[in-house]
Design an enzyme around this catalytic site. Sequence first.
Site, PDB file in Angstrom:
ATOM      1  N   HIS A  68       0.827  -1.223   0.000  1.00 64.15           N
ATOM      2  CA  HIS A  68       0.000   0.000   0.000  1.00 64.15           C
ATOM      3  C   HIS A  68       0.855   1.265   0.000  1.00 64.15           C
ATOM      4  O   HIS A  68       0.694   2.109  -0.902  1.00 64.15           O
ATOM      5  CB  HIS A  68      -0.956  -0.016   1.196  1.00 64.15           C
ATOM      6  CG  HIS A  68      -1.628   1.293   1.453  1.00 64.15           C
ATOM      7  ND1 HIS A  68      -2.480   1.893   0.543  1.00 64.15           N
ATOM      8  CD2 HIS A  68      -1.548   2.149   2.517  1.00 64.15           C
ATOM      9  CE1 HIS A  68      -2.901   3.045   1.045  1.00 64.15           C
ATOM     10  NE2 HIS A  68      -2.349   3.223   2.246  1.00 64.15           N
ATOM     11  N   HIS A  92       4.051   6.685   5.576  1.00 57.39           N
ATOM     12  CA  HIS A  92       2.900   7.413   6.113  1.00 57.39           C
ATOM     13  C   HIS A  92       2.070   6.626   7.126  1.00 57.39           C
ATOM     14  O   HIS A  92       1.294   7.213   7.889  1.00 57.39           O
ATOM     15  CB  HIS A  92       2.005   7.927   4.970  1.00 57.39           C
ATOM     16  CG  HIS A  92       1.125   6.887   4.348  1.00 57.39           C
ATOM     17  ND1 HIS A  92       1.521   6.120   3.284  1.00 57.39           N
ATOM     18  CD2 HIS A  92      -0.138   6.492   4.648  1.00 57.39           C
ATOM     19  CE1 HIS A  92       0.539   5.297   2.939  1.00 57.39           C
ATOM     20  NE2 HIS A  92      -0.479   5.503   3.753  1.00 57.39           N
ATOM     21  N   GLU A  96       1.227   5.205  12.881  1.00 57.94           N
ATOM     22  CA  GLU A  96      -0.102   4.737  13.279  1.00 57.94           C
ATOM     23  C   GLU A  96      -0.141   3.230  13.522  1.00 57.94           C
ATOM     24  O   GLU A  96      -0.810   2.762  14.449  1.00 57.94           O
ATOM     25  CB  GLU A  96      -1.098   5.113  12.172  1.00 57.94           C
ATOM     26  CG  GLU A  96      -2.534   4.874  12.524  1.00 57.94           C
ATOM     27  CD  GLU A  96      -3.452   5.271  11.381  1.00 57.94           C
ATOM     28  OE1 GLU A  96      -4.590   4.779  11.357  1.00 57.94           O
ATOM     29  OE2 GLU A  96      -3.022   6.056  10.516  1.00 57.94           O
ATOM     30  N   ASP A  97       0.572   2.454  12.695  1.00 53.55           N
ATOM     31  CA  ASP A  97       0.407   0.995  12.710  1.00 53.55           C
ATOM     32  C   ASP A  97       1.613   0.203  13.199  1.00 53.55           C
ATOM     33  O   ASP A  97       1.571  -1.023  13.217  1.00 53.55           O
ATOM     34  CB  ASP A  97       0.043   0.510  11.291  1.00 53.55           C
ATOM     35  CG  ASP A  97      -1.296   1.053  10.833  1.00 53.55           C
ATOM     36  OD1 ASP A  97      -2.142   1.326  11.694  1.00 53.55           O
ATOM     37  OD2 ASP A  97      -1.488   1.207   9.607  1.00 53.55           O
TER      38      ASP A  97
END
Length: 735
Positions: A68, A92, A96-97
Amino acid sequence: MSSYAVADAPPPQEPAETPQEKLARRLGHLTSSYLEPAQVAEIQKAYEVAAKAHEGQFRLSGEPYVCHPLSVAIILAEMRMDAKGIMAALLHDVIEDTPLTKEDLSARFGAEVAELVDGVSKLTQLDCKSRAEAQAENVRKMVLAMVKDLRVIMVKLADRLHNMRTLDVMNPGRRCRIARETLDIYAPIAHRLGMNEVRLELENLGFSAMYPMRHRVLEQCVKKARGNRKEVLATIESTLKARLKDCGMPDARIIGREKHLYSLYQKMRSKHLPFAQVYDVYAFRIVVDSPDECYRALGAVHNLYKPIPGRFKDYIALPKANGYQSLHTVLIGPFGLPLEIQIRTHAMHHMAESGIAAHWLYKSETDPAAGSQARAREWLRDLLEIQKSAGDSLEFLDNLKVDLFQHECYVFTPKGRIIKLPRGATIVDFAYAVHTDIGNSCVSARVNRILAPLHSVLENGQTIEIITAPWARPNPLWLNYVVTAKARAAIRSHLRNFKKQEAVNLGRRLLEKELANHGLNLEAIPPQQLENFTRSLELASFESLLEDLGLGNRLPFLVVQQMLHGERESGKGAPSPAAEKSARMPLVIKGTEGVVVNLAKCCRPIPGDPIVGFFNPGKGIVVHLTDCKNAAELRRKQINSLDVEWDRAASGMFPAMIRLELMNRVGTLAQVASAISRMEADIENVQITNQDDQISTDVITIGVKDRVHLARVMRELRRLSIVLKISRVKSELRK
């Protein structure tokens, strides 16, 4: 883990590449075609970090998660984004992950890349009451990051574009929600930034996900209709080419243009048209070398086919807010069919398709995208001002949507400056567009030198002169007709601050009145004691306590009891009978205190009336007549009340309602209006509640100074021979 550096020689025969390796190789090929080797190496390093961080993570499609961010980076590389932007795209999702933090990225790749990644990352630790609030807060964060660096929105749009391309694997509910968010927020942002290609793809993908059946049916209809149009399109195109060649423009490029499916669908819905009527329009784009040739081409096509009056737009002289430039005209073509023509230069065409992305796509010494960059930054500055005025993230998102869905209207200041506003904008919108202070203090305006009310809707080409007054302030009614986000946010902000200040002032008066009942004075209480008491109530400041008192959220006598006896309750709730004092000094009101002291609309109290006040949590105090039926009902429900009385110096006009039984004759209302006018009272409203051939029963709301003034008006009306009965209305229209 695969490197994507480009090899000079063909690669040897190896096992089939994985999807991740294919994407990595494609990204390497794209970036090395326009970036320096050192920058390509930095991108390689970012890819390796992203691949390692996402190792073991997979998308719903089953492919490695790192595919992705690679795809997002490829979309940006096709726009020739700079190295830092590509690196941010690759990284990016790591904050967050994955365990990687912003500080880790800053140490490895520098603060610039870390800030970009942080701007794109969602807010994961949110204390939000709903999904809508969480979405709004994330959009707000993204917009604030956009203001600092436009690359944030470029990465976010590329991220959303790839997510939309791979939406099929999600369940229908989530797919529909993401598609709605795309159509509501991200596609309009792409349009606002002039990124037409991205916008069209986002809209079509969103339309397909939201309404798959409608999308499929419309797609089949377009394919079927396209075959019937080929001959007509070819005829028109050859005729246009011949005419332009005769006019000295043999190199003009003519492109047949089709409406994309979402645009067709929107037009069918908004205008209630069948497909045949919408699709029965032929559209062409003429691309020439210079602006001068644009106007020459316009003259050529107008000589070839008759233009439809009122359908010509010159976006070259007056570009759209996103930098878009073109000449638009609609002609009556062969067979009597409408023919849409857009005429632009090659540079304008690049700008129309790519918007701010043209800054990276077509970077040169003369940078054709400089104008678009400047406009984008101007828009973002406006968004920053809007967000400062917004009360919360949901209000900001509402203002953002208002700002995104609009068509332009061009008006002028008295000095000739052009102001762009959305269609339907009013004089108030114009005032706020000039400056927030002008909007806050406007009282009237001249449109083309003629006085006009503030709610007047503006039209193209008008010259507006705003009239201001130092005492003026925004009216809540303006919110009913303003259309720009800037005006709406500024009005709400001013009213919110005004209400807060009014609540603080009223709260101080209530507290001082209650302390006076105990023989105390607020000024005599040491500040440290007040601070300690405020802290015990878990409030941020003493002003917050006063605001709570003014809004009716806390009861003054309970707060004073806690202050005097050191109680630790919250100060909210109903008091015990013993807590109430048998005799308390009444609160003196003028009726003009603002939004926190409201005169009840059911009984319309006026100066001189015996009155009573009731606490309305969050809104302040509502004042009723003591004999109002609704006041009796509130007492029965044990709603907290306080004694109030009118200030003898109360001034102004106050509404009061009277019921009249009149003889139903020609000119009856005229006689009544004349009598009321003679007594220097204003008529605010007339309501006919019952009427037959003989008698008409009317309820009239009039503005009077006080109870004595009302009595004089009613005496004057009784003298009229047509008046059979007159009485004051008390508590019959409950609100």
